[in-house]
Design an enzyme around this catalytic site. Structure first.
Site, mmCIF file in Angstrom:
data_model
loop_
_atom_site.group_PDB
_atom_site.id
_atom_site.type_symbol
_atom_site.label_atom_id
_atom_site.label_comp_id
_atom_site.label_asym_id
_atom_site.label_seq_id
_atom_site.Cartn_x
_atom_site.Cartn_y
_atom_site.Cartn_z
ATOM 1 N N GLY A 1 0.832 -1.201 0.000
ATOM 2 C CA GLY A 1 0.000 0.000 0.000
ATOM 3 C C GLY A 1 0.858 1.238 0.000
ATOM 4 O O GLY A 1 2.043 1.168 0.334
ATOM 5 N N CYS B 1 5.278 -6.017 1.752
ATOM 6 C CA CYS B 1 5.638 -4.601 1.717
ATOM 7 C C CYS B 1 4.927 -3.823 2.827
ATOM 8 O O CYS B 1 5.225 -4.042 3.993
ATOM 9 C CB CYS B 1 5.349 -4.047 0.319
ATOM 10 S SG CYS B 1 6.236 -2.526 0.012
ATOM 11 N N TYR B 2 3.978 -2.970 2.508
ATOM 12 C CA TYR B 2 3.239 -2.287 3.584
ATOM 13 C C TYR B 2 2.630 -3.313 4.530
ATOM 14 O O TYR B 2 2.592 -3.125 5.744
ATOM 15 C CB TYR B 2 2.132 -1.403 2.991
ATOM 16 C CG TYR B 2 1.358 -0.616 4.039
ATOM 17 C CD1 TYR B 2 1.775 0.645 4.430
ATOM 18 C CD2 TYR B 2 0.225 -1.157 4.641
ATOM 19 C CE1 TYR B 2 1.081 1.351 5.402
ATOM 20 C CE2 TYR B 2 -0.474 -0.463 5.611
ATOM 21 C CZ TYR B 2 -0.050 0.794 5.989
ATOM 22 O OH TYR B 2 -0.727 1.498 6.955
ATOM 23 N N HIS C 1 7.759 -7.500 -3.402
ATOM 24 C CA HIS C 1 6.484 -7.895 -4.008
ATOM 25 C C HIS C 1 6.661 -9.196 -4.803
ATOM 26 O O HIS C 1 7.079 -9.150 -5.962
ATOM 27 C CB HIS C 1 5.985 -6.805 -4.965
ATOM 28 C CG HIS C 1 5.492 -5.585 -4.260
ATOM 29 N ND1 HIS C 1 4.171 -5.425 -3.900
ATOM 30 C CD2 HIS C 1 6.141 -4.478 -3.843
ATOM 31 C CE1 HIS C 1 4.016 -4.264 -3.291
ATOM 32 N NE2 HIS C 1 5.207 -3.666 -3.237
ATOM 33 N N GLU D 1 4.434 -10.903 -6.172
ATOM 34 C CA GLU D 1 3.384 -11.073 -7.187
ATOM 35 C C GLU D 1 3.744 -10.460 -8.538
ATOM 36 O O GLU D 1 3.077 -10.740 -9.530
ATOM 37 C CB GLU D 1 2.050 -10.473 -6.700
ATOM 38 C CG GLU D 1 2.040 -8.980 -6.428
ATOM 39 C CD GLU D 1 2.579 -8.626 -5.044
ATOM 40 O OE1 GLU D 1 3.203 -9.486 -4.408
ATOM 41 O OE2 GLU D 1 2.413 -7.484 -4.617
ATOM 42 N N ASP E 1 -17.811 -11.479 -22.610
ATOM 43 C CA ASP E 1 -18.383 -11.499 -21.264
ATOM 44 C C ASP E 1 -19.888 -11.746 -21.273
ATOM 45 O O ASP E 1 -20.389 -12.628 -20.586
ATOM 46 C CB ASP E 1 -18.084 -10.180 -20.527
ATOM 47 C CG ASP E 1 -16.597 -9.874 -20.514
ATOM 48 O OD1 ASP E 1 -15.811 -10.812 -20.728
ATOM 49 O OD2 ASP E 1 -16.233 -8.713 -20.311
ATOM 50 N N LYS F 1 -10.791 -11.735 -16.642
ATOM 51 C CA LYS F 1 -11.094 -11.915 -18.066
ATOM 52 C C LYS F 1 -10.651 -13.286 -18.599
ATOM 53 O O LYS F 1 -11.415 -13.957 -19.297
ATOM 54 C CB LYS F 1 -10.401 -10.801 -18.861
ATOM 55 C CG LYS F 1 -10.733 -10.787 -20.324
ATOM 56 C CD LYS F 1 -11.934 -9.930 -20.568
ATOM 57 C CE LYS F 1 -12.344 -9.892 -22.009
ATOM 58 N NZ LYS F 1 -13.579 -9.111 -22.166
#
Ligand code: XMP
Length: 518
Positions: free
Chosen positions: A57, A84-85, A175, A177, A232, A374
């Site tokens: 964050g 992180c945060y 991070h 990710e 979609d 998606k």
């Protein structure tokens, strides 16, 4: 109905929180992202997570009033991973110390080296020595919380990886990710394994549960679905039809701004292949009539948006007893992002959507794709047997060819554009490039240029070709076609399409351009 093992991501506002969810879904783990200020004790109890992740964050834990997780998160007895945060807030809350400044900020690539004893989170990490990670922090942990030990260090983060093994609390400064932490996925894999996840999230089980949920929600009532022909709404329609059969009616608003043969393809696929009751609202005259003489992009968008709602309402009101409106809303549209700036953002383009329609018509919403990204919608489409050619289609905007025809829209120009676009897409498919491109299309320019064909002078329209790569449509790069491809495509278009005598290729990225021309 089986309930998945669930992982909770508490969002502290990082730009990349959604990527954590992606990494977990890739491991067949079901997870949801919820903003920190919506996660209280009651929520935690009802969600019953098997593990929790604190995201990164932008705030500083050293600032009074900065975001905090609920204390109860630490007493649930489930593994927690702070990023992180999320790491800093974990340290601060559990009795450590976080400080700002003194030159230890790190942004970008860093190398983390192992320290201390082996840690289950780090299994098969560090096998080849220090690991590359992506750091982005101004503050740093200067004293770790009681019970924690250090397992990895970097030049700017002596506490890059810490853990309290007894409680299964893990905290990393970087991070895992993001793409720039090349082996970050392994950390998530280790984390969910040590948390006891079995990987019970699959498209087949999602389909089964979604069908049961739709049946329970809808009962014996009628549902209307606005079908655009896009992936979609199509996947939503097929799924809902599988759940409730003829209680579903699709309304396909044909505004006369579709591509070559598109309306026929949509109508025949849904009516003939799937036997879904479908109303083909052929309103090209209405839309093109109201757009006549309009060249301002925002005015075009507003007219189309208004008419779309009016037309949809008109047809929907003819369906007796309809109580629900189905929409193909996706997870990224649903996640409430944590806004720290609070300021209004600038409207670049008014996007075409049917927001506000359910309230206006007194309809309740059915949104069976709300939990999917998606590419997961595409996977569900495959699971439902939708044709591959259809599932892999490039996005197509609601206002259609109107925004690919800068200046005034005429039927003549639309006809030329449809033909030219079809040749361009055919070329891309023939060269095997379709799946490498996020979106490709032609736009007819509001100008005529002089050319020579045979022995005669021509004075025809110019065409712009656009093709971009992108992950989410927010930023984009133009696609680097070869000169041979461009030359061959321009020749084909000019030879095969009457009305075009010049072809340009658009080399603008986004930003500063947008993907569509208007
Ligand atoms: P821009 O042109 O804003 O486009 O860079 C980003 C992505 O959004 C699509 N787009 C729309 N999609 N309704 C939609 O459903 C719209 O009004 C609309 N305008 C743009 C565009 O095709 C690209 O994929």
């Amino acid at each position: 109905m089986s309930i998945h093992e669930r992982l909770l991501i508490i969002d502290f506002g990082s730009q990349v929180t959604q990527l954590i969810a992606r990494r977990l879904r890739e491991l067949s783990v079901y997870c949801e992202i919820h903003p920190y200020n919506r996660v209280d004790d009651a929520f935690l109890d009802s969600f019953a997570p098997k593990a929790i992740i604190f995201s990164g964050g932008p705030d500083s834990v050293t600032r009074a009033g900065s975001p905090r997780p609920p204390a109860r998160a630490f007493s649930l007895g489930v593994p927690i991973l702070g990023i992180c945060y999320g790491q800093q807030v974990m340290m601060q809350e559990l009795g450590g110390l976080v400080e700002s400044g003194d030159g230890t900020a790190e942004f970008g690539r860093a190398l983390v080296s192992p320290a201390g004893a082996p840690l289950p989170l780090l299994e098969d990490w560090f096998a080849a020595g220090p690991e590359q990670v992506w750091m982005s922090h101004g503050d740093h942990v200067s004293r770790i919380a009681p019970g924690f030990e250090v397992y990895g260090t970097s030049p700017g983060a002596p506490f890059a990886i810490t853990a309290d093994v007894a409680r299964n609390f893990f905290a990393v400064q970087f991070h895992p990710e993001v793409h720039h932490t090349p082996r970050g996925a392994k950390l998530y894999e280790n984390f969910v394994r040590l948390a006891g996840f079995t990987g019970d999230w699959s498209m087949a089980s999602y389909r089964e549960e979604a069908i049961a949920k739709i049946r329970a929600q809808v009962g014996d009532k009628q549902v209307i679905c606005g079908l655009s022909g896009g992936v979609d709404s199509s996947v939503a329609a097929v799924l809902i039809h599988e759940a409730i059969g003829d209680q579903l009616t699709c309304v396909f608003v044909d505004h006369g701004l579709l591509r070559l043969n598109e309306a026929d393809e949509v109508v025949s696929m849904f009516r003939d292949t799937y036997n879904i009751p479908l109303i083909h609202a052929d309103e090209a005259d209405l839309f093109l009539g109201e757009l006549e003489g309009v060249s301002d992009p925002e005015t075009k968008r507003k007219i189309i948006g208004r008419l779309f709602i009016e037309v949809f309402q008109k047809y929907a009101s003819e369906i007796e007893g309809a109580e629900f409106l189905a929409q193909g809303t996706l997870y990224p549209d649903v996640i409430e992002s944590v806004s720290f700036s609070g300021g209004p953002s600038v409207t670049i383009k008014s996007h075409h959507n049917v927001g506000g329609l359910p309230e206006k018509m007194g309809l309740k919403l059915v949104e069976p794709l709300r939990e999917l990204f998606k590419d997961e919608v595409r996977a569900l489409g495959r699971e439902l047997g939708l044709p591959e050619r259809f599932i892999g289609r490039h996005p197509f905007p609601g206002p259609g060819l109107a925004i690919r025809c800068p200046g005034e829209i005429t039927r003549d120009k639309l006809d030329i554009l449809r033909k030219a676009d079809a040749v361009y897409i055919d070329q891309i498919r023939k060269h095997g490039l379709y799946d490498e491109i996020w979106q490709a299309f032609a736009a007819i320019l509001p100008m005529r240029t002089v050319g020579v064909m045979g022995d005669g002078r021509t004075y025809d329209y110019a065409l712009a070709l656009r093709a971009v790569t992108s992950v989410d449509g927010m930023t984009a790069d133009y696609f680097p076609f070869s000169h041979d491809f461009l030359g061959e495509t321009a020749t084909r278009i000019i030879n095969e399409v009457r009305g075009i005598n010049r072809v340009f290729y658009d080399c603008t990225s986004k930003p500063p351009g947008t993907i569509e021309l208007e």
